[in-house]
Motif scaffolding. Structure first.
Motif, PDB file in Angstrom:
ATOM      1  N   SER A   1       0.824  -1.211   0.000  1.00  0.00           N
ATOM      2  CA  SER A   1       0.000   0.000   0.000  1.00  0.00           C
ATOM      3  C   SER A   1       0.857   1.259   0.000  1.00  0.00           C
ATOM      4  N   LEU A   2       2.065   1.152   0.555  1.00  0.00           N
ATOM      5  CA  LEU A   2       2.984   2.286   0.636  1.00  0.00           C
ATOM      6  C   LEU A   2       3.972   2.326  -0.528  1.00  0.00           C
ATOM      7  N   ASP A   3       3.917   1.302  -1.382  1.00  0.00           N
ATOM      8  CA  ASP A   3       4.857   1.192  -2.501  1.00  0.00           C
ATOM      9  C   ASP A   3       6.293   1.054  -1.989  1.00  0.00           C
ATOM     10  N   ILE A   4       6.441   0.260  -0.905  1.00  0.00           N
ATOM     11  CA  ILE A   4       7.740   0.030  -0.274  1.00  0.00           C
ATOM     12  C   ILE A   4       8.174  -1.407  -0.508  1.00  0.00           C
ATOM     13  N   ASN A   5       9.445  -1.589  -0.836  1.00  0.00           N
ATOM     14  CA  ASN A   5      10.011  -2.938  -0.905  1.00  0.00           C
ATOM     15  C   ASN A   5      10.390  -3.343   0.517  1.00  0.00           C
ATOM     16  N   LEU A   6       9.678  -4.299   1.073  1.00  0.00           N
ATOM     17  CA  LEU A   6       9.844  -4.638   2.485  1.00  0.00           C
ATOM     18  C   LEU A   6      11.228  -5.196   2.793  1.00  0.00           C
ATOM     19  N   VAL A   7      11.788  -5.995   1.907  1.00  0.00           N
ATOM     20  CA  VAL A   7      13.107  -6.565   2.159  1.00  0.00           C
ATOM     21  C   VAL A   7      14.166  -5.467   2.179  1.00  0.00           C
ATOM     22  N   VAL A   8      14.106  -4.566   1.228  1.00  0.00           N
ATOM     23  CA  VAL A   8      15.056  -3.453   1.206  1.00  0.00           C
ATOM     24  C   VAL A   8      14.889  -2.593   2.457  1.00  0.00           C
ATOM     25  N   ALA A   9      13.650  -2.357   2.854  1.00  0.00           N
ATOM     26  CA  ALA A   9      13.398  -1.541   4.044  1.00  0.00           C
ATOM     27  C   ALA A   9      13.995  -2.180   5.293  1.00  0.00           C
ATOM     28  N   VAL A  10      13.832  -3.500   5.444  1.00  0.00           N
ATOM     29  CA  VAL A  10      14.392  -4.202   6.599  1.00  0.00           C
ATOM     30  C   VAL A  10      15.914  -4.139   6.563  1.00  0.00           C
ATOM     31  N   ARG A  11      16.493  -4.315   5.386  1.00  0.00           N
ATOM     32  CA  ARG A  11      17.954  -4.242   5.254  1.00  0.00           C
ATOM     33  C   ARG A  11      18.475  -2.857   5.622  1.00  0.00           C
ATOM     34  N   GLU A  12      17.794  -1.843   5.145  1.00  0.00           N
ATOM     35  CA  GLU A  12      18.219  -0.481   5.446  1.00  0.00           C
ATOM     36  C   GLU A  12      18.157  -0.209   6.951  1.00  0.00           C
ATOM     37  N   LYS A  13      17.094  -0.674   7.591  1.00  0.00           N
ATOM     38  CA  LYS A  13      16.967  -0.455   9.033  1.00  0.00           C
ATOM     39  C   LYS A  13      18.006  -1.254   9.798  1.00  0.00           C
ATOM     40  N   LEU A  14      18.346  -2.437   9.318  1.00  0.00           N
ATOM     41  CA  LEU A  14      19.379  -3.233   9.979  1.00  0.00           C
ATOM     42  C   LEU A  14      20.728  -2.523   9.902  1.00  0.00           C
ATOM     43  N   GLU A  15      21.006  -1.902   8.751  1.00  0.00           N
ATOM     44  CA  GLU A  15      22.253  -1.142   8.619  1.00  0.00           C
ATOM     45  C   GLU A  15      22.262   0.056   9.565  1.00  0.00           C
ATOM     46  N   LEU A  16      21.125   0.727   9.685  1.00  0.00           N
ATOM     47  CA  LEU A  16      21.031   1.854  10.617  1.00  0.00           C
ATOM     48  C   LEU A  16      21.218   1.376  12.047  1.00  0.00           C
ATOM     49  N   ASN A  17      20.625   0.243  12.383  1.00  0.00           N
ATOM     50  CA  ASN A  17      20.752  -0.295  13.744  1.00  0.00           C
ATOM     51  C   ASN A  17      22.196  -0.659  14.084  1.00  0.00           C
ATOM     52  N   LYS A  18      22.952  -1.054  13.086  1.00  0.00           N
ATOM     53  CA  LYS A  18      24.368  -1.349  13.330  1.00  0.00           C
ATOM     54  C   LYS A  18      25.115  -0.092  13.744  1.00  0.00           C
ATOM     55  N   ARG A  19      24.694   1.054  13.202  1.00  0.00           N
ATOM     56  CA  ARG A  19      25.310   2.322  13.592  1.00  0.00           C
ATOM     57  C   ARG A  19      24.798   2.782  14.948  1.00  0.00           C
ATOM     58  N   LYS A  20      23.531   2.508  15.230  1.00  0.00           N
ATOM     59  CA  LYS A  20      22.933   2.924  16.499  1.00  0.00           C
ATOM     60  C   LYS A  20      23.447   2.094  17.672  1.00  0.00           C
ATOM     61  N   TYR A  21      23.776   0.835  17.383  1.00  0.00           N
ATOM     62  CA  TYR A  21      24.190  -0.082  18.448  1.00  0.00           C
ATOM     63  C   TYR A  21      25.527  -0.746  18.108  1.00  0.00           C
TER      64      TYR A  21
END
Length: 290
Positions: free
Chosen positions: A112-132
């Motif tokens: 519904s958001l026109d988002i690729n869920l796998v890419v979104a999860v990967r991007e957030k995982l990369e951000l989390n590596k920087r956060k933690y």
């Protein structure tokens, strides 16, 4: 149908829970899932983002109900030790079905958001590596803001747009580099492609948690509660986006006709990813990924 009012949650037996996750997911259409009349929760067939997120909440509630029922016989000190191996096959089926319905509702929301869920999860995982960073948070359950002075990551600078080229290539835990979608412009991933990525995503999320020694915190009940919190944050992003008031249609109060702005899209993508990440982590901890 889910009979939440019965003394013990029961779901019709399926021959093998661990081999039917993908089968159920392929045939599942969340918007048409029927719910027992006793629950009084009608399911909308509307595919708008707000309706999809409401459905995520419904499915998350089912998962909470299943987990709460399975731990009802445990005392407070052992309730967190929710082990799927301890329960009857039909109870495990109930967990699998609840997880599968939630997974499909998240996928429908991403579409519904026109988002690729796998890419979104990967991007957030990369951000989390920087956060933690491992050297700062190993064995700790602190909030990322405790490390902001060292990481530079604060509440106001967490955009995942274009993080480390994730939208083009993905580094997997096995050392391979792949494009998970094979789609131009990272359009929404198909259901079948998402299912194919689940084992890889789950393993990379497991490796992320293991490296930081977070397994001791990742009991099933803890993960479900964390997931529920993320669903709330997802809902918060669209809670005032519309709906008719007192039966009078306000042109400024309906579902938004314009796309979400870039900041809203980043926030929606991140919260959607957080819920999905906790769901895969839960499935891993419960030994249900296969």
């Amino acid at each position: 149908s889910f009979r939440l009012s019965s003394p013990k949650f029961r779901h019709p037996s399926i021959s093998s829970c661990r081999t039917n996750w993908k089968q159920m997911a392929r045939t599942s259409k969340v918007s048409s899932v029927s719910v027992n009349q006793d629950t009084s929760m009608p399911i909308s067939s509307d595919s708008s983002t707000r309706s999809c997120i409401l459905q995520v909440g419904v499915c998350a509630g089912k998962l909470c109900a299943v987990a709460n029922t399975l731990t009802a016989t445990k005392n407070e000190t052992t309730a967190d030790d929710l082990s799927v191996a301890e329960f009857e096959t039909e109870d495990v089926h109930a967990m699998v079905l609840a997880m599968t319905e939630l997974m499909m509702s998240l996928w429908e929301t991403s579409v519904s958001l026109d988002i690729n869920l796998v890419v979104a999860v990967r991007e957030k995982l990369e951000l989390n590596k920087r956060k933690y960073p491992v050297h700062l948070c190993k064995g700790k359950a602190g909030k990322y803001t405790e490390y902001s002075k060292e990481t530079g990551v604060t509440k106001s600078n967490q955009s995942t747009l274009g993080v480390a080229g994730v939208s083009e290539t993905i580094s997997n835990s096995d050392g391979t580099i792949t494009n998970p979608t094979n789609n131009p412009n990272n359009k929404p991933i198909t259901k079948e492609a998402l299912l194919a990525e689940i084992p890889i995503l789950a393993e990379d999320i497991r490796a992320f948690a293991t490296e930081r020694e977070w397994a001791k915190y990742h009991t099933p009940r803890n993960l479900i509660l964390a997931l529920l919190g993320e669903v709330g944050e997802l809902a918060e992003l669209v809670q005032w986006k519309g709906d008719d008031c007192d039966g009078v249609t306000d042109t400024n109060a309906g579902e938004p006709t314009a796309p979400f702005d870039s900041l809203e899209m980043v926030q929606l993508s991140q919260e959607l990813s957080d819920v999905f990440t906790y769901l895969l982590r839960l499935a891993t901890v419960c030994d249900l990924i296969s």
